[in-house]
Design an enzyme around this catalytic site. Sequence first.
Site, PDB file in Angstrom:
ATOM      1  N   LYS A  61       0.637  -1.055  -0.088  1.00  0.00           N
ATOM      2  CA  LYS A  61      -0.123   0.067   0.162  1.00  0.00           C
ATOM      3  C   LYS A  61       0.909   1.382  -0.127  1.00  0.00           C
ATOM      4  CE  LYS A  61      -3.924  -1.592   2.329  1.00  0.00           C
ATOM      5  NZ  LYS A  61      -3.704  -3.282   2.941  1.00  0.00           N
TER       6      LYS A  61
ATOM      7  N   ASP B 253      10.269   2.435 -17.954  1.00  0.00           N
ATOM      8  CA  ASP B 253       8.763   2.137 -17.887  1.00  0.00           C
ATOM      9  C   ASP B 253       7.852   3.377 -17.859  1.00  0.00           C
ATOM     10  OD1 ASP B 253       6.536   0.686 -17.479  1.00  0.00           O
ATOM     11  OD2 ASP B 253       6.668   0.148 -15.311  1.00  0.00           O
TER      12      ASP B 253
END
Lengths: 445, 338
Positions: free
Chosen positions: A80, A194
């Site tokens: 998270k 990326d």
Amino acid sequence: MEEEELVPGSDLFQDEIAFDQEELIDLNPMDIFDDDGDLHDLVIHRFESDQVVYQPHRHKVKLIGKYLMGEILGEGSYGKVKEVLDTETLCRRAVKILKRRKLRKIPNGEQNVQREIQLLKRLHHRNVIQLKDVMYNEEKQKMYIIMEYCASELQEMLESVPSKKFPIWQAHGYFCQLIDGLEYLHSHGIVHKDIKPGNLLVTNDETLKITDLGVAEALDIFANSDECRTSQGSPAFQPPEIANGLNTFSGFKVDVWSSGVTLYNITTGKYPFEGDNIYKLFENIGKGVYTIPDDVSELLADLLKGMLAYESDVRYTLQQIRQHPWFIKQHPRVLERVLIPPRQDDPEDILRSMTVIGCLSAMHYGNDEAGQEEDIAMVSDYQNAISGQDAVCANHDHEELKGNSGQNIVVDNEHSQASATAPQANGKSKSKKNSKSKFSSCKQS
Amino acid sequence: MPLFGTKTKSPQELVKSLKENLALLPNLKEKEYKKVSEEVSKTLQSIKTLLYGTADQEPATEQVAMLSTEMYQSNTLPLLIQNLARVDFEGRKDVVAIFNNLLRRQIGTRTPTEEYICLNHSVLIELVKGYENQEIALNCGMMLRECCRFESLAKILLNAPEFYKFFEYVEVSTFDIASDAFSTFKELLTKHKMLSAEFLEHNYDEVFMHYQSLLNSDNYVTRRQALKLLGELLLDRHNFSTMNRYISNPENLKLMMNMLREKSRNIQFEAFHVFKIFVANPNKPRPILDILLRNKEKLVDFLTRFHTERSEDEQFNDEKSYLIKQIKELRAPEEGES
């Protein structure tokens, strides 16, 4: 679901004893349980799960080091991301919580994280996410990566509007910042690999930050070229040389290509290459045939063609992009800006205000309600911990009641786990002094 | 229409008045000088208001366009910079505001002021020379850095002989001017990566001859800043060939080894970041290798005790152990092999 901040059962109480005040203060009002020897049975037998979930929202005060924990900002494959407040500087930050257990399941997971931290420590640029602090909790096998706070990411903003694209002038502003950040990375010999809207964060003052260097590669400073061999980036943003499986390719030109796909995406709402599965997609990219929608201006189309050139040798360099008329041009602000969407769990909060405020007031003024109610609330926290939800989040999630039905089962599962960890936890309290080193803070130079 | 005061002047009138008064300034005696100078400041203020607008009025595009065109056509910009020292304190600040505003002005893909300055290099040269006058040095610095944003202007500045004056300016005794000059200098060498990489490559000898004097400066701040910038420049991938050239010269290695032993720990630390490149180089030229071999034992000993209090800095410690390992493993090449 898995437990987040709290290891089942005993840990909750041990925290108070074991953690040094400076390092972790768990102000959960659990003191009354301290004398109680066998808590787990007591709690689990006494309350049914449905009794506890409906309690009004309580702010649980949790400090990790000097950081006060707020609500969840997002969830990645590693764990998270939560909002936190640096209680010393009062700066708003984000923390990425990584669990070793989860990381191990991801190929190269731990390696990628270590590399990302190493890379980020060296980088200081307006358009590259800034690493602030890294902390480890060996006992919980967790790692906390503290970073700059960003309100949203381009992907999320795109998805919030039907057209899935930005007005040209807004896209231009982000693109220029992307090129600035990318140039900085390249000047440090780092190939990001990326680049995509999902990895571009935006702050409240519209500053773009390149993030997620998990699959980035740092070139050897003595390497003659930017030759790379591997790429783990997102398929839709990969250039033909990777789609075709070439052994070696120019790293910097990979970033140019993905920035081109990103620009294509944020200005048209579409992707230049698509495919039902990764094979079809790579086949299409490998052919290099794509179309630019008719409503794209000539200048922009020209820039896109330069960045999406099939041969990496003729593909634009960052310098060529900078000198391109579309890049230089001042674009009129004709259409309304796409705003950062409100938080999903609170559609009223259009400004994405700070989520630690509640915790802050709870920390300094305590919770108002007293007596009986408090007992239940406390247990509610506890249950949340057991049921595997993050306490802070679960308390707040009124709509997410679906976890309810399965709660009994979950509790049972966790019960055994809780008992299993109990002896270990008891041992912990004895070694109080040793626990000081649990959080080793590593400041950046 | 304002109730009081005179009718506002048109952009053309403003520029005309400014130009005429500026031309007068150099030859005037005290009393008249004061009068004209006040007039200049007033005009500058009006021009600034025209460009920036006021709290309740946006600048009018047409007026701005007329004003800029007039500025270029009448060649007032060079005159303004030449006479900057003769303008009063507030007036100078207005000049900076006007200059930077004009420079940022953009029509589509064109930036007319940039184009104008490209044809009138003297503006840039005057600005550089502004560092020689304490009164206007900082104003000129602000305008220069605005110019640096444009690659074309940065290129002119780098290739002008006046660029080498920066090596003197960064050492002047007035601290704020020296630091301002250094930040402009740094901007020129780092802002446009490809441009500065080419510049360093083509002017290697001259630049590094001058740079050497900064590294040997008596001024601690200069020495430290110069060393830090050197490390940044060498480690920037754009300057790959410059780095290779720099780390092949044994004189540079000797200098860094001496700086490792400087009194100031900060300088030692910055020197370390340049020194490490020499050692990490997988293809060390013979003279470099010889120096390292000759000092092998001493270096290992020295580095082992070097800044041991930085235990928190993982990266530094990793690099340090890497260097120690590298130096320990150094072997002289077999005879005849080199």
